[in-house]
Write an enzyme that holds these catalytic residues in place. Structure first.
Site, PDB file in Angstrom:
ATOM      1  N   GLU A 261      -5.780 -10.194  -3.167  1.00  0.00           N
ATOM      2  CA  GLU A 261      -6.849  -9.232  -3.703  1.00  0.00           C
ATOM      3  C   GLU A 261      -7.096  -9.730  -5.324  1.00  0.00           C
ATOM      4  O   GLU A 261      -8.163  -9.522  -5.896  1.00  0.00           O
ATOM      5  CB  GLU A 261      -5.982  -7.912  -4.107  1.00  0.00           C
ATOM      6  CG  GLU A 261      -6.326  -7.006  -2.865  1.00  0.00           C
ATOM      7  CD  GLU A 261      -5.654  -7.226  -1.538  1.00  0.00           C
ATOM      8  OE1 GLU A 261      -4.935  -7.954  -1.654  1.00  0.00           O
ATOM      9  OE2 GLU A 261      -6.481  -6.345  -0.708  1.00  0.00           O
TER      10      GLU A 261
ATOM     11  N   HIS B 292       0.830   3.464   1.024  1.00  0.00           N
ATOM     12  CA  HIS B 292      -0.725   3.666   1.129  1.00  0.00           C
ATOM     13  C   HIS B 292      -1.073   4.915   0.919  1.00  0.00           C
ATOM     14  O   HIS B 292      -2.132   5.228   1.233  1.00  0.00           O
ATOM     15  CB  HIS B 292      -0.607   3.302   2.594  1.00  0.00           C
ATOM     16  CG  HIS B 292      -0.391   1.526   3.143  1.00  0.00           C
ATOM     17  ND1 HIS B 292       0.839   1.204   3.235  1.00  0.00           N
ATOM     18  CD2 HIS B 292      -1.261   0.776   3.417  1.00  0.00           C
ATOM     19  CE1 HIS B 292       0.867   0.007   3.491  1.00  0.00           C
ATOM     20  NE2 HIS B 292      -0.533  -0.238   3.603  1.00  0.00           N
TER      21      HIS B 292
END
Lengths: 375, 385
Positions: free
Chosen positions: A85, A154
């Site tokens: 990322e 998450h």
């Protein structure tokens, strides 16, 4: 009184439905398809637009948002990245600095934390630091907030984190129309835009008008939408919780309490005018969100209302309905009770009922005591 | 009468100097340069570099200007006219000059916070650099950026977060490839940044997608106060790209840097993907103006580099010993540069600070004016793009 209310509500609902049915060529589109079509059209419109992220190409997107795009536009414009990322976000920002218009997808915004330095320090602040010499036309998009059973790492909502920073525009669509209009506007914007989707909304269909399906349909940032008119309480919310507020409003309507539901659409800039106008009408404010309470979106809305003219119109303190202040648990019963769910529909209605009750008793005692102007 | 004679004499002297310029100087010479260590390359850049008189004078002028500008910044900082962070580049001039000499103005450069040298070689005048350091409206970023945030066409700063500029540079290279414009991006970082994870992420994607990115590690032996031996398990920074070919270059020799960068740019333009260069260089100042620079290294070490490897002296000696220029020319350039720096410093200290109503400008690009909250709810400021 209650009977009249019921009739009025029934009429309103019927009228609304009638209105929708008679609208020209309206189509049912899921949020997923709205996002997909918006990206497809913008990729076609401007050669500088491209999409990068994990699994966006050959996998058709982890949540299938980019389905079909790789087949149509190829490797150069739909780019599968390695699971890095910080690196690929920096690459996307650099490409934007050099004249391209990237859409940088985070598989979920939880993973954007690894790259948040590039979003804030490299993207958001650059136009300001360079006194306008260096712009960064980029969109960061992906699902935000809780899903179902995915656990603590998450499930976080980042609206408050990104909404905090000047130099970013932050939007949180609810409906398919929101998704389409806001995404097109984001891609056409010359500035960094954080586009917070919601996984549980992807499959939800909405009716879309012909106007909202046109190629140049955009929704301006900083404008909230009143999804439901009401007179007793203002519910300010965003993303998936717009649905919950509309459900709560339907329940409360049966009790004679008419909620006005304000769909923020934009987290930054926040449409304070629409919120204030609504609060000045209803005199009660409840904010509803999935994120944690401390320093959240609701906290900001309340503070802004306090600081502006609408404060004088509040008949009760503003209330926030938020996610529980805990990392998201896994077990269904725990997860269900960590978010504003059906229980919170009642919680909201409790708050509202309390507000309305307080107002009624206060007015009553004021009248009997002969003290004016408390209403 | 005497005045007239003096004038004639002066003119005669000048005429003599100019005619010497055309007749007596070696127009071009070839110099041996240190052979580069190579990694995953059959051969490196050539061991010889050609230098014309014009190039030599230009490189000297540029490097000396950077040197004097940095020393002036040191002075202004000590007078508290420059505040905050100030990371000086003196000692490393050959890197900025050598790179610029090897690329085109249409190529791209991005670096970290020790950026004043590159800001100059990429075309920003000294007075706009100094005025940015002093926080005035005539600064290249109108006083909004400061030392670490100066930008110019095809120069992307000036970046304060160690290592963050490296993926940005790979992204700029991606844009070059995407647009098919045959341009390259020079992406600089230091030995301190060389261990950053995001740099390896950028290496991976640049190699995978064959991005025209020249990764350059300016190894000045110290990341702030930590020597390379104390920070890195491997100090062979030119090998750290693993699958990316690498070169280790003498960063104190402007010709070595130029030849290596030319080699690297050719590699990228041929579509072979990224390449890595390590420039062995040295900074005379400490890490920043708040670091005297002697607690983690010795004064003797600094002195030794100054006397034996100074990039500006090395170039000057080369040109003099090959009769490519006269001592007077260098002296004249020095005094011109000194004058230029003084004028720039005068501008930087007398130009007004940015107006308060520009405080909120440029939050966004190409946007309608917007209202910005001040320190209190009642202070509503305005932002223009």
């Amino acid at each position: 009184m209650k009977w009249v209310c019921l009739l009025q509500n029934a009429a309103a609902v019927v009228l609304r439905r009638e209105f929708h049915r008679s609208a020209p060529a309206s189509v049912q589109v899921t949020v997923r398809d709205a996002l997909n079509q918006a990206m497809d059209e913008e990729l076609e419109r401007d050669e500088r637009v491209f999409l990068l992220g994990e699994e966006v190409a050959q996998y058709d997107g982890a949540y299938k948002i980019s389905r079909g795009l790789w087949k149509k536009y190829g490797d150069a414009r739909i780019i599968d990245t390695p699971i890095t990322e910080m690196g690929f976000t920096g690459i996307a920002v650099g490409a934007a600095m050099a004249g391209l218009r990237p859409i940088c997808e985070f598989m979920t915004f939880n993973f954007s934390m690894q790259a948040i330095d590039q979003v804030i320090n490299s993207a958001a602040k650059t136009n300001y630091m360079s006194a306008g010499r260096q712009s960064v036309p980029i969109v960061f998009r992906g699902p935000n907030g809780a899903s179902a059973g995915v656990g603590a790492q998450h499930s976080q909502c980042f609206a408050a984190w990104y909404g905090h920073c000047p130099g970013l525009k932050v939007v949180s669509p609810w409906s398919a129309e929101d998704a389409r209009g806001l995404l097109k506007a984001a891609i056409r914007d010359d500035n960094p835009v954080v586009f917070l989707e919601n996984e549980l909304m992807y499959g939800v269909p909405f009716e879309m008008s012909e106007e909202s399906l046109s190629k140049d349909f955009t929704i301006p940032f900083g404008k909230a939408k009143v999804e439901r008119q009401g007179t007793h309480v203002t519910l300010v919310t965003h993303s998936r919780y717009v649905s919950f507020c509309l459900d709560a409003a339907a329940v409360l309507a049966k009790e004679g309490v008419e909620c006005e539901v304000v769909n923020l659409r934009s987290i930054r800039p926040l449409d304070v005018e629409t919120i204030e106008a609504s609060v000045m009408k209803t005199n009660h404010l409840v904010t509803v969100e999935g994120g944690w309470p401390q320093f959240g979106v609701g906290a900001e809305v309340c503070a802004r209302v306090m600081e502006g003219p609408a404060f004088n119109f509040l008949d009760a303190p503003a209330t926030r309905v938020t996610g529980v202040d805990v990392p998201m648990p896994y077990a269904k019963i725990l997860e269900d009770n960590s978010l504003p769910h059906t229980h919170s529909v009642n919680a909201v209605s409790m708050c509202v009922r309390v507000c309305v009750y307080v107002k009624r008793t206060v007015i009553l005692s004021a009248v009997t005591a002969g003290i004016p102007a408390l209403c | 009468m005497l005045n007239g004679m003096a004038t004639i004499f002066r003119n005669y002297k000048q005429a003599v100097v100019s005619s010497r310029a055309f007749a007596d100087f070696t127009p071009k010479a070839s110099f041996e340069i240190k052979k580069c260590d190579v990694h995953r390359l059959e051969e490196g850049p050539p061991g010889q570099a050609e230098l014309t008189r014009e190039q030599g004078l230009h490189y000297y002028r540029t490097m000396q200007t950077i040197r004097r500008m940095e020393l002036k910044a040191d002075q202004l900082y000590k007078q508290k006219i420059i505040r905050g962070f100030c990371h000086l580049y003196d000692g490393q001039e050959a890197c900025a000059m050598g790179i610029e000499a090897a690329i085109n103005p249409t190529d791209h450069v991005i670096t970290a916070y020790r950026a004043h040298g590159y800001t100059y070689t990429r075309g920003v005048p000294v007075k706009q650099i100094l005025a940015e350091l002093t926080g005035r409206k005539g600064g290249i970023a109108k006083g909004k950026g400061g030392s670490m945030h100066m930008y110019a066409p095809n120069f992307y700063g000036g970046n304060g977060i160690v290592g963050a500029q490296v993926p940005l540079g790979a992204g700029i290279a991606l844009a070059c490839k995407y647009l098919g414009n045959n341009q390259v991006c020079v992406t600089l970082y230091g030995d301190g940044a060389a261990n950053q994870g995001q740099i390896f992420e950028a290496y991976n994607m640049a190699a995978l997608w064959k991005l025209p990115c020249i990764f350059i590690c300016e190894n000045n032996k110290y990341g702030m106060g930590t020597s390379v031996e104390r920070s890195s398990a491997s100090t062979d920074y030119y090998r750290r790209g693993d699958y990316i070919p690498g070169l280790r270059v003498d960063g104190m020799d402007v010709l070595s840097v130029r030849e290596a960068t030319k080699f690297a740019a050719d590699h990228c333009r041929a579509g072979k993907g990224p390449i890595l260069m390590e420039l062995e260089t040295y900074r005379y100042h400490g890490h920043s103006m708040s670091d005297p620079g002697v607690s983690y290294r010795t004064r003797e070490e600094i002195q030794e580099v100054r006397s034996k490897s100074d990039p500006i002296s090395m170039l000057k000696d080369r040109m003099l010993s090959n009769k490519m220029a006269a001592m007077e020319e260098f002296k004249e350039m020095d005094s011109e540069i000194r004058k230029e720096i003084e004028e720039a410093a005068l501008f930087a200290t007398s130009d007004p600070e940015p107006p308060l109503d520009a405080l909120c400008d440029h939050i966004f690009h190409n946007d309608l004016p917007l209202e910005v909250r001040g320190t209190t709810p009642w202070s509503k400021l305005k932002s223009s793009s």
